[in-house]
Every structure is written in structure tokens, then in C-alpha cells.
Write a protein that holds these residues in place. Structure first.
Motif, PDB file in Angstrom:
ATOM      1  N   ASN A 120       0.913  -1.138   0.037  1.00  0.00           N
ATOM      2  CA  ASN A 120      -0.006   0.014  -0.064  1.00  0.00           C
ATOM      3  C   ASN A 120       0.939   1.167   0.034  1.00  0.00           C
ATOM      4  O   ASN A 120       0.883   1.992  -0.946  1.00  0.00           O
ATOM      5  N   ARG A 130      -2.167  -3.767   2.357  1.00  0.00           N
ATOM      6  CA  ARG A 130      -3.668  -4.003   2.403  1.00  0.00           C
ATOM      7  C   ARG A 130      -3.851  -5.545   2.313  1.00  0.00           C
ATOM      8  O   ARG A 130      -3.220  -6.071   1.640  1.00  0.00           O
ATOM      9  N   LEU A 148      -5.766  -2.651   6.781  1.00  0.00           N
ATOM     10  CA  LEU A 148      -4.495  -1.894   6.699  1.00  0.00           C
ATOM     11  C   LEU A 148      -3.290  -2.521   7.523  1.00  0.00           C
ATOM     12  O   LEU A 148      -3.729  -2.318   9.081  1.00  0.00           O
TER      13      LEU A 148
END
Length: 165
Positions: A120, A130, A148
Motif C-alpha cells: 500500500n 492491504r 490496513l
């Protein structure tokens, strides 16, 4: 005295060496791959590096989900948490799980049917990945949860997990 993790690693290395010894040797003296009877043209490629924070997150989620699927939350799942997660995150997860009655690593109850990890962002000594978890429910079809996950680049340990917006 050897720990159980050390013994598992020794057993794994022995198994890898045994497989390598069983492969045929070419004229150059290098081991060659055995010919498979099943077509591997469409087989997904999986690789990784212990130096990659993204690969370590993928390794953790793959192993953790496999353990939960096979035997539920137990000593092995806790050992994976100890190996891949910072002590602070483990303490935060314990508090979160007590309040929400769900698995803090997955942020849900139950075991997902699939997972995917992609890079990410990175900066300030951290890497964010992610993680997409996929559940298949008989009555509700397929649904996803996106997380996340923050890793510390110095230690390669996972230091944060939150639901992605």
C-alpha cells in the motif's frame, strides 16, 4: 535446549534436503526439476523474501489462517502471533478481542476462505499493506474485509492492524 520452533525448522530443512537429493542430477552436476505429470501452465506463482515486509505479512496471514482453519485458535496460532507481531500489538489485540469478542488479527469471527496481500505505502520507517480477507457464506454469498497492516521496517514485525476505509 532446542525450542520446538528450532526443532520444526531442523525438520523442515531435513525434508527440503531429502527432496533435493531425490532430484535427478544433470550433466553439469546441478539438480534439475523433476517432470510433473500435471500441467503447471496456469499454476499461480508464489514467492517471497524474508527481507520484504509485504511478504512477511502474506506469510503470517497465510499461516495464521491455515492454523485457524485446521485446528482453531491454540498454541500454534499464539506462536505465530509471537513470532510475527510486536509485543505492543499483541497486548493491544488482547484488549480489543476482550472488548469485541472477535479475532483481532482478522477483525472478525470465523475463518476466511481466502486472503490477498498487496503493498500500500511506506514511509517514516513503516510499510503498510492491504490485506483482503474473503468469506464465503452459504446464505449470504461472498463478502470481503479489507485491513490496513503496518510493519516496522527495522524489525520486520507487524505493529498495527486496522480496518481499511
Amino acid at each position: 535446549m532446542a525450542t520446538s520452533r528450532t526443532l520444526r525448522r531442523i525438520a523442515l530443512v531435513g525434508a527440503v534436503l531429502a527432496v533435493g537429493a531425490a532430484l535427478p542430477t544433470s550433466a553439469t552436476g546441478l539438480r534439475t526439476h523433476a517432470t510433473a505429470s500435471v500441467s503447471t501452465v496456469n499454476a499461480p506463482v508464489r514467492d517471497g523474501s524474508p527481507r520484504s515486509a509485504v511478504d512477511r505479512v502474506a506469510d503470517f496471514y497465510g499461516a495464521y489462517i491455515d492454523v485457524l482453519y485446521d485446528s482453531g485458535r491454540g498454541r500454534l496460532a499464539d506462536s505465530l502471533r509471537e513470532h510475527y507481531l510486536t509485543a505492543r500489538l499483541r497486548a493491544d489485540l488482547a484488549r480489543w478481542e476482550k472488548a469485541h469478542h472477535k479475532d483481532g488479527v482478522l477483525r472478525a469471527k470465523g475463518v476466511p476462505a481466502a486472503w490477498k496481500v498487496v503493498y500500500n505505502d511506506s514511509g517514516m520507517g513503516h510499510c503498510w499493506t492491504r490485506v483482503t480477507l474473503t468469506w464465503e457464506d452459504a446464505g449470504n454469498g461472498v463478502h470481503h474485509m479489507r485491513l490496513l497492516v503496518r510493519s516496522d521496517l527495522d524489525t520486520q514485525l507487524i505493529s498495527g492492524i486496522q480496518i481499511a476505509s
